[in-house]
Scaffold this motif. Sequence first.
Motif, PDB file in Angstrom:
ATOM      1  N   THR A 253     -14.231 -10.897   6.116  1.00  0.00           N
ATOM      2  CA  THR A 253     -13.069 -11.512   5.462  1.00  0.00           C
ATOM      3  C   THR A 253     -12.279  -9.703   5.772  1.00  0.00           C
ATOM      4  OG1 THR A 253     -13.019 -10.793   3.241  1.00  0.00           O
ATOM      5  CG2 THR A 253     -13.180 -13.132   4.123  1.00  0.00           C
TER       6      THR A 253
ATOM      7  N   GLN B  60      -9.947  -6.623   4.811  1.00  0.00           N
ATOM      8  CA  GLN B  60      -8.611  -6.107   3.876  1.00  0.00           C
ATOM      9  C   GLN B  60      -7.607  -6.242   3.164  1.00  0.00           C
ATOM     10  OE1 GLN B  60     -10.033  -1.443   3.242  1.00  0.00           O
ATOM     11  NE2 GLN B  60      -8.044  -1.440   1.566  1.00  0.00           N
ATOM     12  N   HIS B  61      -6.975  -5.890   5.115  1.00  0.00           N
ATOM     13  CA  HIS B  61      -5.329  -6.872   5.164  1.00  0.00           C
ATOM     14  C   HIS B  61      -5.240  -8.216   5.122  1.00  0.00           C
ATOM     15  CE1 HIS B  61      -5.110  -2.685   3.499  1.00  0.00           C
ATOM     16  NE2 HIS B  61      -5.576  -1.665   4.839  1.00  0.00           N
ATOM     17  N   GLY B  62      -6.159  -8.572   5.326  1.00  0.00           N
ATOM     18  CA  GLY B  62      -5.740 -10.068   5.628  1.00  0.00           C
ATOM     19  C   GLY B  62      -5.973 -10.008   7.444  1.00  0.00           C
TER      20      GLY B  62
ATOM     21  N   TYR C  82       0.682 -13.752  -0.493  1.00  0.00           N
ATOM     22  CA  TYR C  82      -0.204 -12.560  -0.248  1.00  0.00           C
ATOM     23  C   TYR C  82      -1.600 -13.627   0.334  1.00  0.00           C
ATOM     24  CZ  TYR C  82      -2.675  -8.184   0.897  1.00  0.00           C
ATOM     25  OH  TYR C  82      -3.125  -7.396   1.173  1.00  0.00           O
TER      26      TYR C  82
ATOM     27  N   ARG D  87      -5.420 -14.871   1.287  1.00  0.00           N
ATOM     28  CA  ARG D  87      -7.051 -14.347   1.379  1.00  0.00           C
ATOM     29  C   ARG D  87      -7.642 -14.705   1.275  1.00  0.00           C
ATOM     30  NH1 ARG D  87      -6.706  -8.671   0.371  1.00  0.00           N
ATOM     31  NH2 ARG D  87      -8.533  -8.981   1.800  1.00  0.00           N
ATOM     32  N   ARG D  88      -7.041 -16.180   0.886  1.00  0.00           N
ATOM     33  CA  ARG D  88      -7.782 -16.960   0.208  1.00  0.00           C
ATOM     34  C   ARG D  88      -8.280 -17.791   1.153  1.00  0.00           C
ATOM     35  NH1 ARG D  88      -4.002 -18.443  -3.490  1.00  0.00           N
ATOM     36  NH2 ARG D  88      -4.873 -17.284  -5.723  1.00  0.00           N
TER      37      ARG D  88
ATOM     38  N   GLU E 102      -8.824 -16.401   4.317  1.00  0.00           N
ATOM     39  CA  GLU E 102      -9.629 -15.860   5.038  1.00  0.00           C
ATOM     40  C   GLU E 102     -11.218 -15.848   4.408  1.00  0.00           C
ATOM     41  OE1 GLU E 102      -9.875 -12.227   7.042  1.00  0.00           O
ATOM     42  OE2 GLU E 102      -8.077 -11.514   6.122  1.00  0.00           O
TER      43      GLU E 102
ATOM     44  N   PRO F  81     -11.486  -8.516  -1.734  1.00  0.00           N
ATOM     45  CA  PRO F  81     -11.020  -9.964  -1.734  1.00  0.00           C
ATOM     46  C   PRO F  81      -9.959 -10.126  -3.058  1.00  0.00           C
ATOM     47  CG  PRO F  81     -13.430  -9.873  -2.927  1.00  0.00           C
ATOM     48  CD  PRO F  81     -12.790  -8.975  -2.200  1.00  0.00           C
ATOM     49  N   THR F  82     -10.051  -9.594  -3.504  1.00  0.00           N
ATOM     50  CA  THR F  82      -8.172  -9.948  -4.526  1.00  0.00           C
ATOM     51  C   THR F  82      -7.306  -8.701  -4.952  1.00  0.00           C
ATOM     52  OG1 THR F  82      -9.740  -8.530  -6.118  1.00  0.00           O
ATOM     53  CG2 THR F  82     -10.915 -10.450  -6.770  1.00  0.00           C
TER      54      THR F  82
END
Lengths: 612, 397, 308
Positions: C101, C103-105, C188, C192-193, C195, C212-213
């Motif tokens: 994944t 970092q910034h999506g 946002y 992430r999820r 990804e 991831p968080t």
Amino acid sequence: MFPTSFGPWLDYTINGLVIGNIYALLAVGLALIFGVSHLINFAHGSVYMVGAYIGWLGITKLNLPLPVTFAAVAVGCGLLGAVIERVGLRPLRNAPRIAPLLATIGLSVVLDQSAQLLFSPDPRALPTQLPSWRIAIGGGSIGALDLLIAGVGIGSAALLYGFLRFTRLGWAVRATALDRDAAQQCGVDVDKVNRTVFAIASALGGVSGLLVGMYYNTIDPNMGFQAGLKGIVAQLIGGVGNVPGAIAGSLLLGLIESYGIALFGTSYRNLFAFVALILILVLRPNGLFAKARRLPPEPLTGTFIAPSRPLVLPGWLIGLLIVAALALPFAVQQPYLLQTLGNAWLYALLALSLTLVAGTVGQVSLGHAGLLAIGAYASALLALDAGIPVLLAVPLAGVIAAALGTALVFPAFRLRGHYVSIATLAVGEIVTLVILNWESLTRGPIGVTGVPPLSVAGTPLVSGQWVYWIPLVVLLVFAGVQTRLLSSHLGRTLRAIREDDVAARSYGVDLNRYKGLAFAVAGFVAGVGGALMAHFYSYINHETFPAPVSMLALTMVILGGLGNVAGAVLGAVVLVGLPELFRAAAEYRMLIYGVVLLLLIRFRPQGLLGTV
Amino acid sequence: MLDVIARSAALVAGTLAVLTALGVAQPARSQTAADPTKEPVVIGVSGPLTGAYAQYGAQWQRGFDLALEQVNASGGVQGRPLRVQFEDSQSDPKQTVAIARKFVADSRIVAELGDFTSAASMAASPIYQNAGLVQFGFTNSHPDFTKTGDFIWSNALNQAEEMPVLADYAVSALGGKRIALLFINNDWGRTSKDLFTKAAKERGAEVVGAEGYLADEKDFRSALVRVRDTKPDGIALISYYADGAQITRQLREAGLSQPVVAAGSVYSPKFLELGGAAVEGVHTTTPFFPGDPRPEVQTFVSAYTAKHGIDPDAYSSRAYDALLLLATVIRQSGPDRKAIRDGLATVKDAPSVVYGTVRFDPQTRRVDKPFSTRLVVKNGAFALWQPGSTDAAKAAN
Amino acid sequence: MTTASTTSTPTSTPSASVAPLLSIAGLVRRFGGLTAVNGLSLSLADGELVSVIGPNGAGKTTLFNLITGLDTPDVGSVAFAGQDVTGFAAERLAGLGLARTFQHGRVFGNLSVLDNVLVGAHTRLRAVRPPLGLPLLGPLAELGLALLPPAAVRAEEERLRAEATEIIALFGDRLTPRLDKPAHSLSYANRRRVEIARALALKPRLLLLDEPTAGMNPTETAEMLEIIRGLKGRGLTILLIEHKLDLVMQLSDRVVVMDHGARIAEGLPSAVATDPAVIEAYLGHKAVGAANQDDAAAVVPTKRGIGE
Ligand SMILES: Nc1ncnc2c1ncn2[C@@H]1O[C@H](COP(=O)(O)OP(=O)(O)OP(=O)(O)O)[C@@H](O)[C@H]1O
Ligand SMILES: [Mg+2]
């Protein structure tokens, strides 16, 4: 007649530098604008033309002294630049990136057409008031104007450098160029910066127009297009947005052209230059003077395509429209209407093809007319020289366009963003120039005459109904195929490349494979379209599919909505139809067309039907 | 200056008017005139009024305007007024085919003139041919232009006729033995180049170099280095007026002082304006020349200058000539599409500003044996060339 | 800081004796004058969860780029599953079972949530596998299968959709109701999820999670912790970059601390947290004025529980 001694090479070098000097005037302004707004400003050539005309008014009508004329041109064009920024670009700040690009195309149509109406399309002389002495260098000579042009080029670059380094506004410009959002958060008035940059670049562009007009003693309303194109190419060689790079790129382009003439002859000038451009881009994908390789920074969301909520036409409506379109010739027998719509269907094939690569995959091609040309020539020559039946030659031409088109664009697959556009533009030009120069195959400038019409069982299908139905049916088939393709796994894979190619690669998407696939499908569709045109027209030459056709195709695609199949068809119908609709307006019609185009972008920047 | 302001105002007003009118305006037709014998006879014109070739369309327009004025002042054709319906094509093939369909379907239109470029004109030829409407290409010199069929005609100067005349001028009259050629790399330039080369060889001269350039080229410095290095004693230009003027300027600046012979298409006041002092001494041959003492030429030139305030150029005189020719044919054969085709085949010694008189070879549908005049630029104007003043070019330097 | 002086922790970890799934040796990556990764070595056994921590700009993301083939090291090598994969292209590594994944999506904004996740399954598609190994035939066959899918291909698509829906269900009803929404419309945290779901759809052998968080509130962070714990429980090997040390402490088998591109400490979470070099690195950076308040606060080990 190969130059063997040193003497001619000195002359070629000087000539190359002289012409490069002229390209630099435009390239610097383009680089400045690109630097802060990340926009290739296609209206810049038109500003240059306007500058030439203001200068012409000052010199020949008002008899102003030369320095006053220069000042008037700079002020006039500076204001024009600010206006362009204000009406054409600022409203599109939050629109997809591609919308301002289209706006600049629309603006240039409006400016060129207005000039044509105001000053008549005739070229005019723009006599210089400079002393006429010349310095002999090598076998040739350079005059006062050459020196003035070089002086203005270097002087303005130095002024710009000083402005960017040492003034507050200059810092703001540089900060905005580096990171627009961050600059905005730090309190930089980004709008002001943009306006300033457009004004400066346009003032410079206008002065260039005047200088070049005096240099050639000729100005005409269409002088901007070709000059702008050369400026864009030159600044790309240097690396977009890089002002010193733009100057170096311009000189280099001048030299490349001059040596191209020396080595291969005058008619190879642009061919050689465009091939060199592609080589440079392949070897240095970010321009010659770009910093060491960098991974593109991680974007926060998708890279190129702005969020969009496409308008989805319901299935029954599409069905109804298709039935209505197919049945139209029974209801309306007007051959003019049918021919116009038939043209729209043919151009829809081109738009369909382009919307796949530019819309779905995000590879904005500016040379798509080249695929039409390949298809047209392939089919015409297969039918005429190889004796293949027309009905077989057309699909074969599609295959040839697919293969050749993909192979030609292949070197550009590793490029990103605007570099792809310029590389494809170069490929389009290369296709035209090869057609022009490869006489033994293509008959060169004479063109291919007597291309047989489509026929079934010896009956030629040339009536108004057939020129309507044949393209329509082919279009429906290809639109269906493309819709199906987009709904398969390929659709999401191709769109993933457009949204974020780095992420796509990380999930196993081989970019070359899918770009190749997309270009091959697109090449087939456009190739068949070109082939049909050849058989309808009966005569084709290198001017049948000129560069503006590529621009038109891109306009259709953006207008309809990137990647949108129905949008491509709608875009084609609108843009083929509008000029016909405005026919009553005679010489005003292209002006109206430009204005309508601007309004459409202004109020529907994501396209009529939206990006899919 | 004032005229520019006036035109600006007209531009704004015109745009507004057209935009508002668009909703209502339908192509003006079927205003149900009562008497068919008073209905105008209409000739369709397909040509560039906008776009890259607009300047040529504007020149045509000036020629047509004058011709119409004269024809209608003398009673029109067969008692009916003559009209021109000029449709802007931008010389874009997709638009010329649409225009062709429009003309063909419009029963008022009895013949068609144009278009400008070969690509645009010849794309529409099959439509005119199939419908049996004469397409008269008065600037279409493409060798295959008339080959589409018996409704396709042209009175454009045939290069097979023009080039030997030009070569003769360069070789026999001006004494060139080693001639360097610059030609515009399109169908016309390319065909002319071959014909010129052949004709020069027949006259005992050699073409030592041929440089083809693209239509929108402005910089010829490097091309001229190549020309210089072939050590020519004469330079021939197969050019239009704007590029011809440009080449001549840069040629003189590069220090090349050989005599220059240019194809008749440079014949235009613009050539003198854009070329300035550099074009002094340039030789050309043209069938049309305003200084020609023939009375029809003199009437044309004075009427044209009175109407438009400028000297006529090659394209406006051709447009004028073409329309007058069609008027003559219609007078003789009647305003009927097929009759016009037959009339063209039989018309004998039709008066022509450009050619003196015209007759067509019914096989090739081109003008039979046109004649040409030898000109030279002298004191900033085209003048008849007198043998013995060969060094005019050198004097200019 | 040089490589020689860095390793202050034991190199023998419980699983190091087994053939490692991933092993990198002496990686160096320079950007102009800046050395972003400086002679880093690291190995990861099957089933292990290793965290990489370090202050901003330490070179963690660059390390991920080097492992996943988006960037190539100037010096050093990367081996994956016993194969030297240095310099392999990212797409090839994905085919070998490496998923990451960002970092910034980097979701595909205009694709639906479901399509995003399905792109994750790209390498598993039947149509993508080369038939006969001929160069041109592969893409053409793929095109054919896409346009005229035989039953097997259609069944596969159905199966993958079901599977993707299932993966998305891992996140409770955070994503499931938004299956057909374009990803750009998501929050946002939800991106992430998506990804992570996309990465899971690849059925990775090694999963690399880059913060991831980031940007998640404590509740969401706690949820994410459970999800990662679940993945680990299923035997997935994970390399994790994370600034939230609580989460790192709870999940990691081992922690690697980076600063200035080099490893300054490595070991069990409890050992690393008290390593003076680590504290120095963090505090030193903080003193210079860590740009990000959030991160600066998070790196200082606290007794604060997750989700509080
Ligand atoms: N493509 C690049 N070009 C130049 N410098 C880069 C590039 N990528 C990263 N850097 C630099 O390398 C250094 C390490 O960056 P990296 O993103 O790997 O840090 P990080 O440990 O992930 O930090 P963070 O915790 O903020 O994510 C930084 O100084 C960064 O500016
Ligand atoms: Mg990072």
